[in-house]
Structure formats: C-alpha cells, structure tokens
Design an enzyme around this catalytic site. Structure first.
Site, PDB file in Angstrom:
ATOM      1  CB  VAL A 377     -25.733   3.254  12.548  1.00  0.00           C
ATOM      2  CG1 VAL A 377     -24.472   3.864  11.947  1.00  0.00           C
ATOM      3  CG2 VAL A 377     -26.918   4.185  12.316  1.00  0.00           C
ATOM      4  CD  GLU A 382     -21.230   3.480   9.594  1.00  0.00           C
ATOM      5  OE1 GLU A 382     -20.664   2.370   9.593  1.00  0.00           O
ATOM      6  OE2 GLU A 382     -21.881   3.911  10.546  1.00  0.00           O
ATOM      7  CG  ASP A 424     -16.616  -3.912 -35.812  1.00  0.00           C
ATOM      8  OD1 ASP A 424     -17.297  -4.545 -36.620  1.00  0.00           O
ATOM      9  OD2 ASP A 424     -16.009  -2.866 -36.096  1.00  0.00           O
ATOM     10  CG  ASP A 729     -19.330  -1.411 -34.172  1.00  0.00           C
ATOM     11  OD1 ASP A 729     -19.761  -2.460 -34.678  1.00  0.00           O
ATOM     12  OD2 ASP A 729     -18.286  -0.853 -34.544  1.00  0.00           O
ATOM     13  CG  ASN A 819     -19.158   1.196  12.299  1.00  0.00           C
ATOM     14  OD1 ASN A 819     -18.637   0.278  12.928  1.00  0.00           O
ATOM     15  ND2 ASN A 819     -20.448   1.218  12.011  1.00  0.00           N
TER      16      ASN A 819
END
Length: 1005
Positions: A377, A382, A424, A729, A819
């Site tokens: 882990v 995380e 375009d 398009d 973490n």
C-alpha cells in the site's frame, strides 16, 4: 383523465394527465399540437410528473384549454397504436435501396418511388412505407449516464490496487486500514463525478429544438405531418426558413437555394436544379438536383421526392460513422496507467521480498502478511488519482469561466500535448455568413471592413460618393431579403446569405433600407433561371417614372450595359471599359470572393419595349466572402509559436481554401501545401499517413475524408485536436484525441461527440486551454515526482529495518496515515503551481515520453535515500535510548512525516533552489498544505483517541529536536545538490510568464 392543478393565475394553468407518465411520445405530441394554437404562448409537458404547464391569452379560460387538451388526446390513441406497431416491427425493417438518384430523370424517380408529383402518396401507402422502413429518426448519440460517469472514476490501475489492498486488509483483520484506503478512493471518485457530470449537464442544455413538423403533399393536399412520419416517396414542399426533413430528389425548383454548410462545409448557399446529372461519382456538394436531411432552405421554393429517411440518409450515415469511430486514450491517461502498472509490479516485489525475509527470520505468517501488504500500500501513492483528478477538475472550473465547457477531465490535459490541430473552415475559422469585403466602382478599389469604406488610406463617406451610394441603393432594391426594425434599433434580416450581406452593407453605410424600399415601391421581380444568371426588379420612382435595378453574374450584367458612372458623370461604356471590368472580376474571383455586377436603368414607357434589361448603366462590382473570425489569424500565430501544426479541412473548392489559408498564414513552412479530395481518394492509407503531416489544407473534403485525415495523422504519431461545428465534422471530432465543437452555431451532433465545447464560439480560447493543459501536465509531473520520492522513502525505511532485524519503524495504520497526510494535500498544492515561464514557447512534448523519465529515477532514488537515512538515524537514536518500542516508532514516524512535508518545497522546481536569489512565485496553497499537515500531525499526538489509533507516545524536547534535525537535513542536502545556475534565456522567459499570467485566468483562483 385531465385534472386541473393550478388555475389561479389568468393566462397560466397546470394540468395533470395520467397518460403522460413516462411517455415521451405523448409529451412531444402534446407540445407540438398545442404550440400550433395561436392563443397559446408556451407549453411544457413533463413525463416524469405527468404535469403539463400552459401559458395562454388572458381572454381564454382554463376550461377552454382543458377542453382543447382533451380534444387533442382523443386523436392520440390512433397515432400511439401506430407507434407501437412501429416498435414491434423495428427488428424487421427493410433496408432502403441506395440508388444513383441524381443520374435519373425527375419523372423516372417519381415512378420508381410509386408516388405522384401532384398528389403525393396516399395515406395507405404512407402507412405501409412507415411500417416497412421505420420512422424518419436518427439513432441518438450515446450519452454518458450518471452511472457511467461514476464507474469511469474507478477505471485506473492505482485505484484498482488500492481496492485490492483494502480487500486484503479486511481479510487479515485490518478493517480500519480498509476504511481509510476506500475513503481516499471515494474522495477521488466524488471529485471526478461532480465535475464531469456538471459539464455534461451544461453541454446538454445547449441542445437545439429540432423542427417537429414538415409540409408534404399527400392525396393531393398540402398538409403538415410530424417529421418522424416522413416516408419514402413523400413529396416535400420546400419553402424558405425550413429544414429539409429527409434526403430527396428535386422534381421542381423555383430559384431554390439550400445552405448545406452543416453537411458539406460549403459556406455559400447552393442554387438547386431539377435536371439529371451525368457523373456517377460526383461529390455530395455538387449534386445540384439533390437535397439532404438537416440542410436549410434559404430562398425560393420547390418540390422534392423523398429517396432516403432516418439512418439511410447522408446524415444517418455520418451518425453511423460516429458510432464506428473510436476515441483514443489521452497521453496523461496512458502515463498514469503506466505508472500504476509499474507500482503494481513494485508492490508485488516488495510484498514477496519482505514476506520472505520475515518468514526466514521466524516472524509469524499473519504478522508478515499484514506488514508486506502495508508496504505494498505504501508503494502506491494514494494521492496520485486524487491529485490528478482534482487538478484536472480545477482546470475545468477555470476553463468554464472562459465559456469553455470540458466534458471529461482528461480532455484538458490532452489539449496540452496536442501536436496538430485540424480546423474546419466554415463556422470555425470563418463566421459562416457572407459579408461584403470589396467594391470596385469608378475605377477604384474600395475595401469594406467593420462598416467602413476605405480606398488606399482614405475613408469614404458613401453620401459624398455618388456612384458608391447608387450601387448601395440598387443592391437594396434588387433584393428579396425581408427587413424589420426592432424596438431596440436592431435590424432583423431574413433571406439568403448573399442578399443579407448586401443589406448589412447598406445598413453600415447609414442607409435606411426600409425607407428606401418604401420610397421606390416594387412593381415587378424577374428572378434568375438556369440559363440567366441575373436578377432584376422594377420600381416606381417618387416622380412617377420607373427604375430597373439589376444584379448578377458580372459577365452577363456588363454585356447589357451601354453606359457607366465615372466621377459622378454617366458616360458611354467602351469595349476597353468592359474588358477592364472583366479583368477586375477575374482578380476578385481569384481572391475566392463571390462577385456580383450591379447596374440600373430608367424605363422609357413611351417606347413600349418589353425587354427592360438592356441599355443599362453600369455601377460596379461587389465582392463577398465568408469573413475570417476576428482573432483567427493571431490565434494561428499563437499555435505556431507553441510548436503546434495547423491544418485546415474544408468542403470548399481549392482556390477558396487556398486564399483563406494564405490570409491566415496557415503554413509554417514557406510553401503552402494543399490537397484536393480527388487526389486524396487515389491515395493508399500508407501514402496518406506519409503525406498527412506535410499538407496544410485539405479541400473538397467529405465527412469520411475528415475521419481518414485525423486517423492518418494519428498513425503518423501525432496527438490530434479537431475543431468543427457541423454534422459532417462529428466522426472526426470523436476520433481525435480532443474534439472541440462550437456551442452557439454548432450542431447537436457535433456537441454530443466533442470533448470540449466553446460556448460562445470564440476559437481563441483554445490557446488558453493549450496553456492550461501544458501547465497541468507539468504540475502533475511535479506531484508524481514528489509522491514517488516520498513513498519510496517509506519502502526503504521498512525494508532496511526488516532486513537488519530492528523491528518495524512504522505499523500498518501509521503508513496509511503518513500517506494521507503527506500525499494528498501537499501533492495537490504542487499541482497548483503557477505556469512555467516558457509554457507557450516550447514545442509540444512527445506523447510517448513517460511522465517520469529514466533520468528522473536516479534523482528520485537519491532524494528517497536522504529521507530514509535521516529517518533511520533518528530511529537508531530512539532504539539506543528507548529500545524497540512505541516510543522509538513514534520518533521514526514523526521524523519521516516531517521530512516528507518539507520535501514538498524541494519538488517545486527542478532548477530553482531555496538558496537562489531568483525566487519562485508564492504558492499560498503550498504554504497552507504544509502548515495544515503539520497541525494535523501535532493533533495526532495531542488527542488521546488519535494517539491510541496510531499507537504513538508523547515526545520530549530532545526527541522533538532530533525529529526536527532529521526532517531539515534532507531538505538542505537536496536543495544544495540542485543545478541552480539558470540559463541565460530564463530572464526574458520570466517576463513572458508575467504577461501570460495577466492574459490567462489563474489556475488557483
């Protein structure tokens, strides 16, 4: 059953209709039927609540409205029954034959369809065709449901690994660990879901209301029927202001002109004919005897026999191409997936290594399983999914402030890595409306721009220039456009694009077009025909005489003129003068202008001549064009400065496309390269791929060609963005890594498949998106660097301690806490750094380049090692003083957490050090993240319940000093080892950044 709910307000009533519940068909039927009533101003039916709201004239009672609804409902069951039959037989529908209708004579087409020009289909034949071929509806583009948006948030390897880790934690008794892990996953999903679903709702709100009824001839009568009930063989009655309901072959045309820009990209309305054509492979835009579903009638009228409906129409075929086109994964999505894959392998390797070492040392299996899972882990940041998601979400929020709606999080980042932008022409680079841009009168070239008439450096007032004013007046008189003046002083003009342009020219010159027409009353109109390319109108003058006003093909108009206006005088028109006019006509046509000749004359009634179109007075030439959007040329320059290639794709003829491309300075190389679709169709896919990145302009392009071009560029290794607004398009918009559609002038089909919608059609906001995308990528890269360095330090600390047999410096819950505290908010604050100095002066990054390059790994390993060694030194001190105990674990835990938080400062820049004189811009989010995270860490020691959860103990002054030293030392070492000598060109780059920050919205607003 109709029940009145709210009837207290005059002119407004709400009724409940039980049959309306969950019946979209009945909703549409009621709204369509009631809106035709003159007394009703507004109607809305809700199939979810079974309620219908009606606003109507105050002179009418709610009982009359109730009776009207009841009457309409009585006619519905028959239609409902037919609708059910259609649904039952939908699987048995027959294919419609694809014939070369444009090659067949009109009478043969009518006979082949078993219909009649005068009486149309019978009700029985229409019902049979409806059951045989199905309703005239298109398959709706698949939209992202709320459920799909939510599921998409979990489709990444880091999230999957976290889910597996949470599951294993539950199996081994670590329920709290699992709750914490899934909390992080849930936070990431919530941020992504809220942002993307909000964008999706805004884009859906831009949908246009489609035309719901169509005039047809059936059983000899002209009637209005629902557009979805139009069938093969129906005779369409065409009139200005209506959309074409299905593909049809013209059998009668009276000066009929159709705007086909949504389908072919051709900006000028096409004049239609009924004669059969000879070339079987003629492009759609040149099939002058055919009309197509979704195009718009701008002038004249006509009759046409329906030859294709629903999915068999050209629009339906494009819709199928949209479904077949596949979206390409964006560069950042690939990079994060690669990082996730690498972390999975690292996590598995660490699990195996630590588990094996622990078992060999005699530790318990369950204990080692928990420890090894905790390390796995720890190997997965995380915060990585949350940081990436939140950063992109903030990018979407800022883009929305610029009226840029982003459908998905990855689209913002993808724009930052775009190497080629395919644009375009019609409606994207140009305004998709005709404007007068040049006049040639009295041997002078007059430029028309922003309502001003300019020759050389001099501005001309039309009221001081007789020949110019006469030309403008004649252009207003010889014109079918309807003009009305609103209360706010704004003019509303309704007519063909060409004639509208002439009216707008007159208005900008200060001419009161309505008063002019009232002064010169219209007596007669002589329209163009197939062999006569001029139009003339006859007017009554105030003094009782008659005036003829003429416009049309310059070559034809000049031949019927005998005089011309020169320096305010009417003089004879010599052969040399005629040749000069023809040369000027060719010159203007060579600039891709649509050119009209203008003339007038006075009718001598005493001569009793029937041919009034002779002996006229020549006034001059008027040149019109679909004007380039304001800022488009500057935008092309910005793209080129950013290292992005620009390609124009258009249905226009090559000369028109070439002239526009030259004006835009579209080419980065000296030579402008243009490729016509006739040459494109002869190329193999390999040859097209090789040519694609060398061509600047593709002309006379069909929808399938657009898709081919985008895919060819992608095969050549390019990250492609496609901009467009038309139905034609849509397939290319979907296939491109980034599809950009127009919000105002664009079609629903284009918006449905696009990743980004420009709500106000301002193309220049794309450069803001490019800048934002690049900044997001750079900042996410900083965050990933920080996360890998800090998480690797945790692995080094745990693996080294296990290998040396000195206990576990951190338990499983401490690793997760670490973490959470050091990954998400500090990592996110790095993702909110200001733009890099040279963000819009660098070439796009290579999409194949990993987010963490090979050269970065050595640096990450060094940074991780300094954090690890410092933490293990503090842990060794604690073991020496307290033994292997919770007190020692607390010191290791606090040391590593503090060191990682300070490491955020080091990760702000690869070059700038805290010892540099040139300081980085202040990042208030970074300051808040570091201070806030330290505060949370202190609370963990102070609050008994948190202290018990984390299994930590109080600290004394010496312990705090050791922790502070071990946290500060890695920061100083890493900063001292930076190459902080700035390149010489950084100083002007910093000035560029300041300018950029003034022009772009702040990411951190």
């Amino acid at each position: 059953m109709i029940q009145a709910i709210h009837i207290n307000i005059k002119g407004r009533a709400r009724f409940k209709i039980n049959e309306l519940y969950r019946s979209v068909e009945l909703k549409e039927y009621l709204e369509r039927s009631l809106s035709k009533e003159a007394a009703i101003t507004y109607v809305y039916a809700n199939p979810l609540t079974s309620n219908i709201l009606v606003n109507f004239s105050r002179d009418i009672s709610h009982n009359q409205i109730s009776n009207l609804i009841e009457k309409i409902l009585l006619n519905y069951p028959k239609q409902s029954k037919e609708s059910q039959i259609n649904k039952k037989t939908i699987t048995n529908l027959q294919e419609q034959k694809s014939e070369s209708w444009h090659l067949m004579a009109a009478n043969n087409v009518v006979n082949a369809l078993n219909t009649s020009k005068s009486s149309g289909l019978s009700s029985k034949s229409a019902a049979e065709n409806l059951n045989k071929y199905g309703a005239n509806v298109l398959d709706q583009a698949a939209t992202r449901s709320d459920w799909n948006i939510l599921i998409d948030q979990f489709k990444s390897l880091p999230v999957a690994l976290l889910g597996v880790a949470a599951g294993v934690s539950v199996l081994t008794g670590g329920v709290i660990d699992a709750v914490v892990i899934m909390g992080v996953v849930g936070l990431n999903a919530a941020i992504g879901y809220v942002t993307e679903s909000q964008s999706e709702r805004i884009i859906h709100s831009l949908k246009n209301q489609e035309q719901t009824s169509t005039p047809v001839i059936r059983e000899g009568k002209q009637i209005e029927i629902p557009t979805e009930d139009v069938v093969l063989g129906d005779i369409l009655f065409l009139k200005p202001g209506g959309y074409v309901a299905a593909d049809a072959r013209l059998i009668e045309a009276d000066n009929l002109s159709i705007d086909e820009s949504a389908l072919t990209g051709e900006s000028i309305p096409i004049t239609k004919i009924t004669a059969s054509l000879s070339d079987e492979n003629i492009p759609l835009g040149d099939r002058l005897n055919m009309i197509y579903k979704g195009t718009f009638v701008t002038g004249g009228q006509g009759l046409a026999a329906v030859v294709s409906t629903g999915k068999f129409t050209e629009m339906g075929k494009i819709q199928q191409m949209v479904g077949e086109a596949t979206a390409i994964q964006t560069p950042l999505a690939k990079q994060l997936d690669e990082v996730g894959s690498q972390l999975v392998l690292i996590g598995m390797g660490i699990c195996g290594l630590v588990f094996g070492m622990g078992v060999l040392r005699g530790y318990g299996l369950v204990q080692m399983l928990k420890s090894s899972i905790s390390l796995a882990v720890a190997a997965v940041p995380e915060g990585l999914p949350t940081i990436a998601t939140t950063t992109l979400a903030l990018g979407i929020r800022d883009m929305r402030k610029n009226n840029v709606l982003v459908r998905s999080l990855s689209a913002v980042e993808a724009l930052g890595s775009v190497q080629t932008i395919c644009m375009d022409k019609t409606g994207t680079l140009t305004e998709n409306k005709m404007s007068v841009v040049e006049i040639y009168a009295n041997s002078r070239h007059i430029t028309v721009s922003d309502g001003e008439f300019i020759t050389g450096e001099e501005k001309i007032n039309p009221y001081t220039c007789d020949e110019l004013l006469k030309l403008i007046h004649v252009s207003v008189l010889c014109n079918e456009t309807q003009i009305s003046l609103q209360e706010d002083g704004e003019y509303i003009v309704t007519g063909s694009a060409t004639e509208n342009a002439l009216i707008y020219m007159a208005i900008s010159a200060g001419v009161d077009a309505i008063a002019l027409r009232e002064k010169y009353l219209l007596l007669q109109t002589n329209l163009r025909s197939e062999n006569r390319n001029i139009m003339s109108t006859i007017h009554q003058t105030p003094d009782g005489n008659q005036l003829i006003a003429v416009k049309g093909s310059p070559a034809e108009v000049v031949q019927i003129c005998q005089k011309w206006v020169k320096n305010g005088q009417i003089v004879p028109l010599s052969e040399e003068d005629r040749q000069a006019m023809e040369i000027e006509n060719d010159r203007m046509a060579g600039k891709a202008l649509r050119v009209l000749g203008v003339a007038y004359g006075h009718i001598d009634e005493t001569k009793n001549e029937k041919n009034y179109e002779s002996d006229l007075i020549w006034l001059g030439l008027v040149g019109m064009a679909d004007p380039i959007r304001k800022g488009a040329k500057e935008l092309i320059g910005d793209f080129h400065q950013a290292g992005i290639d620009t390609v124009m794709i258009t249905g226009d003829q090559s000369p028109t496309a070439y002239a526009i491309a030259k004006e835009l300075e579209l080419n980065r190389d000296p030579q402008l390269e243009i490729l016509d679709s006739t040459n494109l169709n002869n190329l193999t896919p390999e040859a097209l791929t090789a040519l694609s990145d060398k061509v600047d302009v593709f002309a006379r392009i069909s929808p399938s060609n657009k898709l081919q071009i985008v895919q060819a560029l992608q095969l050549a290794g390019k990250v492609v963005a496609m901009t467009g607004d038309g139905i034609n398009d849509a397939p290319a918009l979907k296939a491109a890594q980034v599809g950009v559609a127009m919000g105002k002038g664009g079609t629903d089909v284009a918006r449905e498949v696009a990743d980004i919608v420009l709500e106000d059609d301002r193309l220049e906001t794309m450069i803001v998106a490019v800048s934002r995308g690049r900044t997001i990528y750079n900042n996410i890269r900083k965050s990933v660097h920080f996360l890998l360095a800090t998480n690797l330090s945790e692995i080094m600390v745990m693996t080294t301690a296990t290998a040396l047999g000195i206990g576990e410096p951190l338990n499983a819950i401490q690793l997760l806490w670490l973490n959470l505290v050091t990954d998400i908010f500090p990592g996110l604050s790095l993702a909110l750094e200001a733009p890099e100095p040279e963000v819009l002066s660098q070439s796009p990054r290579n999409p194949d380049e990993p987010i963490i390059k090979n050269t970065d790994f050595a640096k990450i390993a060094f940074e991780s090692a300094t954090l690890s060694v410092s933490t293990l030194a503090a842990y060794s001190y604690a073991i020496f003083r307290y033994g292997i105990s919770p007190q020692a674990s607390t010191i290791a835990f606090m040391s590593l957490t503090s060191g990682q938080l300070l490491h955020t400062i080091s990760c702000r820049s690869e070059k700038h050090s805290i010892f540099n004189q040139e300081k980085l811009p202040n990042n208030p989010y970074l300051n808040a993240a570091i201070i806030g995270s330290f505060a949370i860490q202190i609370l963990a020691i102070i609050i008994p319940s948190l202290r018990s959860l984390l299994k930590i103990t109080p600290l004394n002054v010496v312990d705090i000093a050791v922790i502070g030293s071990s946290a500060l030392l890695p920061l100083l070492i890493n900063e001292l080892t930076k190459n902080y000598t700035l390149p010489k060109n950084d100083i002007p780059a910093i000035q560029l950044t300041n300018t950029l920050q003034l022009s772009l919205p702040s990411q951190t607003q």
